[in-house]
Design an enzyme around this catalytic site. Sequence first.
Site, PDB file in Angstrom:
ATOM      1  N   ASP A   1      51.042  46.506  24.202  1.00  0.00           N
ATOM      2  CA  ASP A   1      50.938  46.829  25.625  1.00  0.00           C
ATOM      3  C   ASP A   1      49.745  47.776  25.792  1.00  0.00           C
ATOM      4  O   ASP A   1      48.604  47.343  25.764  1.00  0.00           O
ATOM      5  CB  ASP A   1      52.274  47.438  26.049  1.00  0.00           C
ATOM      6  CG  ASP A   1      52.405  47.678  27.540  1.00  0.00           C
ATOM      7  OD1 ASP A   1      51.842  46.898  28.309  1.00  0.00           O
ATOM      8  OD2 ASP A   1      53.084  48.646  27.933  1.00  0.00           O
TER       9      ASP A   1
ATOM     10  N   LYS B   1      63.311  48.885  17.554  1.00  0.00           N
ATOM     11  CA  LYS B   1      64.172  47.777  17.227  1.00  0.00           C
ATOM     12  C   LYS B   1      63.583  46.458  17.740  1.00  0.00           C
ATOM     13  O   LYS B   1      64.010  45.387  17.351  1.00  0.00           O
ATOM     14  CB  LYS B   1      65.547  47.991  17.887  1.00  0.00           C
ATOM     15  CG  LYS B   1      66.245  49.252  17.467  1.00  0.00           C
ATOM     16  CD  LYS B   1      67.449  49.498  18.392  1.00  0.00           C
ATOM     17  CE  LYS B   1      67.444  50.943  18.737  1.00  0.00           C
ATOM     18  NZ  LYS B   1      68.356  51.342  19.778  1.00  0.00           N
ATOM     19  N   GLY B   2      62.618  46.593  18.633  1.00  0.00           N
ATOM     20  CA  GLY B   2      62.099  45.420  19.342  1.00  0.00           C
ATOM     21  C   GLY B   2      61.538  44.321  18.463  1.00  0.00           C
ATOM     22  O   GLY B   2      61.606  43.142  18.801  1.00  0.00           O
TER      23      GLY B   2
ATOM     24  N   ARG C   1      68.012  42.848  24.833  1.00  0.00           N
ATOM     25  CA  ARG C   1      67.306  42.507  23.590  1.00  0.00           C
ATOM     26  C   ARG C   1      67.791  41.178  23.014  1.00  0.00           C
ATOM     27  O   ARG C   1      67.055  40.473  22.335  1.00  0.00           O
ATOM     28  CB  ARG C   1      67.565  43.584  22.522  1.00  0.00           C
ATOM     29  CG  ARG C   1      66.896  44.923  22.785  1.00  0.00           C
ATOM     30  CD  ARG C   1      66.974  45.766  21.517  1.00  0.00           C
ATOM     31  NE  ARG C   1      66.728  47.177  21.739  1.00  0.00           N
ATOM     32  CZ  ARG C   1      65.508  47.733  21.795  1.00  0.00           C
ATOM     33  NH1 ARG C   1      64.431  46.995  21.664  1.00  0.00           N
ATOM     34  NH2 ARG C   1      65.377  49.027  21.993  1.00  0.00           N
TER      35      ARG C   1
ATOM     36  N   ASP D   1      63.667  45.333  25.366  1.00  0.00           N
ATOM     37  CA  ASP D   1      64.794  45.848  26.137  1.00  0.00           C
ATOM     38  C   ASP D   1      64.375  46.513  27.441  1.00  0.00           C
ATOM     39  O   ASP D   1      63.216  46.870  27.645  1.00  0.00           O
ATOM     40  CB  ASP D   1      65.532  46.906  25.309  1.00  0.00           C
ATOM     41  CG  ASP D   1      64.730  48.213  25.222  1.00  0.00           C
ATOM     42  OD1 ASP D   1      63.557  48.154  24.794  1.00  0.00           O
ATOM     43  OD2 ASP D   1      65.252  49.271  25.600  1.00  0.00           O
TER      44      ASP D   1
ATOM     45  N   LYS E   1      49.798  42.020  26.105  1.00  0.00           N
ATOM     46  CA  LYS E   1      49.474  42.225  27.526  1.00  0.00           C
ATOM     47  C   LYS E   1      48.095  42.865  27.583  1.00  0.00           C
ATOM     48  O   LYS E   1      47.988  44.099  27.696  1.00  0.00           O
ATOM     49  CB  LYS E   1      50.482  43.203  28.145  1.00  0.00           C
ATOM     50  CG  LYS E   1      51.765  42.600  28.640  1.00  0.00           C
ATOM     51  CD  LYS E   1      52.460  43.596  29.565  1.00  0.00           C
ATOM     52  CE  LYS E   1      53.854  43.886  29.127  1.00  0.00           C
ATOM     53  NZ  LYS E   1      54.510  44.952  29.900  1.00  0.00           N
TER      54      LYS E   1
ATOM     55  N   GLU F   1      55.172  43.460  15.372  1.00  0.00           N
ATOM     56  CA  GLU F   1      55.606  44.165  16.590  1.00  0.00           C
ATOM     57  C   GLU F   1      55.995  43.159  17.668  1.00  0.00           C
ATOM     58  O   GLU F   1      55.474  42.045  17.705  1.00  0.00           O
ATOM     59  CB  GLU F   1      54.437  45.016  17.113  1.00  0.00           C
ATOM     60  CG  GLU F   1      54.646  46.506  17.221  1.00  0.00           C
ATOM     61  CD  GLU F   1      55.754  47.013  18.125  1.00  0.00           C
ATOM     62  OE1 GLU F   1      56.865  46.449  18.135  1.00  0.00           O
ATOM     63  OE2 GLU F   1      55.504  48.017  18.792  1.00  0.00           O
ATOM     64  N   ASP F   2      56.890  43.589  18.530  1.00  0.00           N
ATOM     65  CA  ASP F   2      57.290  42.704  19.621  1.00  0.00           C
ATOM     66  C   ASP F   2      56.156  42.494  20.628  1.00  0.00           C
ATOM     67  O   ASP F   2      55.857  41.379  21.023  1.00  0.00           O
ATOM     68  CB  ASP F   2      58.554  43.244  20.329  1.00  0.00           C
ATOM     69  CG  ASP F   2      58.460  44.726  20.703  1.00  0.00           C
ATOM     70  OD1 ASP F   2      57.388  45.340  20.524  1.00  0.00           O
ATOM     71  OD2 ASP F   2      59.469  45.281  21.183  1.00  0.00           O
TER      72      ASP F   2
ATOM     73  N   PHE G   1      56.772  43.384  33.365  1.00  0.00           N
ATOM     74  CA  PHE G   1      57.724  43.953  32.415  1.00  0.00           C
ATOM     75  C   PHE G   1      58.674  42.855  31.947  1.00  0.00           C
ATOM     76  O   PHE G   1      59.347  42.216  32.746  1.00  0.00           O
ATOM     77  CB  PHE G   1      58.515  45.108  33.035  1.00  0.00           C
ATOM     78  CG  PHE G   1      59.263  45.885  31.999  1.00  0.00           C
ATOM     79  CD1 PHE G   1      58.613  46.850  31.239  1.00  0.00           C
ATOM     80  CD2 PHE G   1      60.606  45.625  31.742  1.00  0.00           C
ATOM     81  CE1 PHE G   1      59.295  47.545  30.238  1.00  0.00           C
ATOM     82  CE2 PHE G   1      61.293  46.321  30.756  1.00  0.00           C
ATOM     83  CZ  PHE G   1      60.636  47.279  30.000  1.00  0.00           C
ATOM     84  N   VAL G   2      58.686  42.631  30.645  1.00  0.00           N
ATOM     85  CA  VAL G   2      59.489  41.535  30.100  1.00  0.00           C
ATOM     86  C   VAL G   2      60.635  42.054  29.226  1.00  0.00           C
ATOM     87  O   VAL G   2      60.545  43.137  28.646  1.00  0.00           O
ATOM     88  CB  VAL G   2      58.616  40.538  29.301  1.00  0.00           C
ATOM     89  CG1 VAL G   2      57.731  39.734  30.223  1.00  0.00           C
ATOM     90  CG2 VAL G   2      57.766  41.253  28.245  1.00  0.00           C
TER      91      VAL G   2
HETATM   92  P1  IMP Z   1      52.404  50.307  23.687  1.00  0.00           P
HETATM   93  O1  IMP Z   1      52.442  51.516  22.801  1.00  0.00           O
HETATM   94  O2  IMP Z   1      52.150  50.652  25.122  1.00  0.00           O
HETATM   95  O3  IMP Z   1      51.504  49.200  23.202  1.00  0.00           O
HETATM   96  O4  IMP Z   1      53.868  49.762  23.778  1.00  0.00           O
HETATM   97  C1  IMP Z   1      54.513  49.205  22.753  1.00  0.00           C
HETATM   98  C2  IMP Z   1      56.004  49.312  22.956  1.00  0.00           C
HETATM   99  O5  IMP Z   1      56.375  49.505  24.321  1.00  0.00           O
HETATM  100  C3  IMP Z   1      56.654  48.015  22.569  1.00  0.00           C
HETATM  101  O6  IMP Z   1      56.964  48.001  21.209  1.00  0.00           O
HETATM  102  C4  IMP Z   1      57.873  47.978  23.446  1.00  0.00           C
HETATM  103  O7  IMP Z   1      58.926  48.671  22.832  1.00  0.00           O
HETATM  104  C5  IMP Z   1      57.468  48.712  24.687  1.00  0.00           C
HETATM  105  N1  IMP Z   1      57.059  47.784  25.761  1.00  0.00           N
HETATM  106  C6  IMP Z   1      55.823  47.555  26.210  1.00  0.00           C
HETATM  107  N2  IMP Z   1      55.820  46.626  27.180  1.00  0.00           N
HETATM  108  C7  IMP Z   1      57.111  46.268  27.338  1.00  0.00           C
HETATM  109  C8  IMP Z   1      57.763  45.310  28.196  1.00  0.00           C
HETATM  110  O8  IMP Z   1      57.176  44.589  29.015  1.00  0.00           O
HETATM  111  N3  IMP Z   1      59.115  45.219  28.053  1.00  0.00           N
HETATM  112  C9  IMP Z   1      59.826  45.972  27.166  1.00  0.00           C
HETATM  113  N4  IMP Z   1      59.254  46.846  26.347  1.00  0.00           N
HETATM  114  C10 IMP Z   1      57.906  47.008  26.444  1.00  0.00           C
HETATM  115 MG    MG Z   2      58.933  48.158  20.344  1.00  0.00          MG
END
Ligand code: IMP
Ligand code: MG
Length: 198
Positions: free
Chosen positions: A115, A55-56, A177, A171, A143, A111-112, A164-165
Amino acid sequence: MPNRGKKQRKNKRTPGESIKILISGPRIQRRIQALAKQIRRDFPDEPLHLVSVLKGGVFFLTDLARSISGEVSFDFIAVSSYGQDTRSSGQVRLTRDLDSSIEGRTVIVVEDILDTGMTLQYLLKLFQQRKPKHLRVAVLLDKPDRRIAPVHADYVGFSIPNEFVVGYGLDYSERYRNLPYVGVLSLDSKLAKKAAKK
Ligand code: IMP
Ligand code: MG
């Protein structure tokens, strides 16, 4: 309208959690306008199909979609990669697929946050198999220090430190959110320890 006192108007936090504004709402909006222009410049004559990750990514998608001129359509996909805490489980699972085919279309994944890159790596592989004409990635936040999978975003709103944001779609246990800004979440040490153990 009920007369809401000062105390009630304050954004109430769960005890032990506090949020410090990192990127204000107006700054986010200005950056999205610029990204929208950049995307349209890169694809001046193409219908663009935005695919957002629930949902992000929803707030970013709706603001971006309204800022891009010309023909724009969108669709949603959902994956789960995070549990209830602030650490990734490292596993990505598809929980809702797209409604329509992306074959031959110019697709921008919205995408939000990028990470570790595990989520986007999974999605890009999946989408590539469906033979889009172009496949690009737009993320509001990046990040870079956290990257595990070698994923590259074509459009990045803001590069942020390893914190962590929450807010603007992001969320913590489904909360925050709806904040119109992006903020750094701090947990008091007792709660943080509990989250780290999970
Ligand atoms: P990745 O697969 O590690 O790149 O993470 C992507 C997903 O992790 C994002 O779409 C978010 O839902 C969640 N996420 C990663 N970092 C954060 C954060 O700092 N705050 C909240 N959600 C995060
Ligand atoms: Mg997400």
